[in-house]
Design a protein around this motif. Sequence first.
Motif, PDB file in Angstrom:
ATOM      1  N   ARG A 152       0.850  -1.190   0.000  1.00  0.00           N
ATOM      2  CA  ARG A 152       0.000   0.000   0.000  1.00  0.00           C
ATOM      3  C   ARG A 152       0.885   1.239   0.000  1.00  0.00           C
ATOM      4  O   ARG A 152       1.905   1.282   0.683  1.00  0.00           O
ATOM      5  N   PRO A 153       0.510   2.255  -0.750  1.00  0.00           N
ATOM      6  CA  PRO A 153       1.320   3.477  -0.742  1.00  0.00           C
ATOM      7  C   PRO A 153       1.196   4.194   0.594  1.00  0.00           C
ATOM      8  O   PRO A 153       0.145   4.188   1.229  1.00  0.00           O
ATOM      9  N   GLU A 154       2.294   4.795   1.006  1.00  0.00           N
ATOM     10  CA  GLU A 154       2.270   5.505   2.282  1.00  0.00           C
ATOM     11  C   GLU A 154       1.554   6.843   2.109  1.00  0.00           C
ATOM     12  O   GLU A 154       1.605   7.453   1.041  1.00  0.00           O
ATOM     13  N   PRO A 155       0.865   7.293   3.141  1.00  0.00           N
ATOM     14  CA  PRO A 155       0.152   8.568   3.024  1.00  0.00           C
ATOM     15  C   PRO A 155       1.134   9.735   2.894  1.00  0.00           C
ATOM     16  O   PRO A 155       2.201   9.736   3.494  1.00  0.00           O
ATOM     17  N   ARG A 156       0.761  10.713   2.088  1.00  0.00           N
ATOM     18  CA  ARG A 156       1.614  11.881   1.834  1.00  0.00           C
ATOM     19  C   ARG A 156       0.968  13.129   2.414  1.00  0.00           C
ATOM     20  O   ARG A 156      -0.237  13.177   2.652  1.00  0.00           O
ATOM     21  N   ALA A 157       1.772  14.146   2.586  1.00  0.00           N
ATOM     22  CA  ALA A 157       1.267  15.422   3.092  1.00  0.00           C
ATOM     23  C   ALA A 157       0.433  16.107   2.013  1.00  0.00           C
ATOM     24  O   ALA A 157       0.490  15.758   0.830  1.00  0.00           O
TER      25      ALA A 157
END
Length: 111
Positions: A32-37
Amino acid sequence: YLPIGILVAALMVVMMVLVVGADYFGLDSVARPEPRAADYSNTRELGEILYTVYIYPFEIAAVILLVAIVAAISLTLRRRPNTRHQHPEQQIAVRRKDRVRMVSMPSEKRK
C-alpha cells in the motif's frame, strides 16, 4: 517450418505465463502506498529522482534523441535526383506578361 514455429510459440506462451503469473500480480503482492502530506508534489518527486538517481540513463536518452533529430533533419534535407524543388526567388520575379495571355474571342450565341 510450421512444427518449429508452433514449438517456439508454445515455449513463448509458457514463458509469458511463468513471468506474468498470479504470484507477481494481485492485491496482496503490492504494498500500500504511504500517506503523503497535502503539499506533496509528484512533479517535484519525479524531478528529484530523474536528476539524481537516473541522471545517466536520462542523459543517454537525451543524446539518442538528439542524434535521431539530427538524422531526421539530414535525411529530409538531402538532395535526391529526379525531384522537383520550388524556387521562391523565381516565383517572385515573374511578371504578368510572362504568365497571363489575353485572348480575344467572338462570343457564341446560345441555342
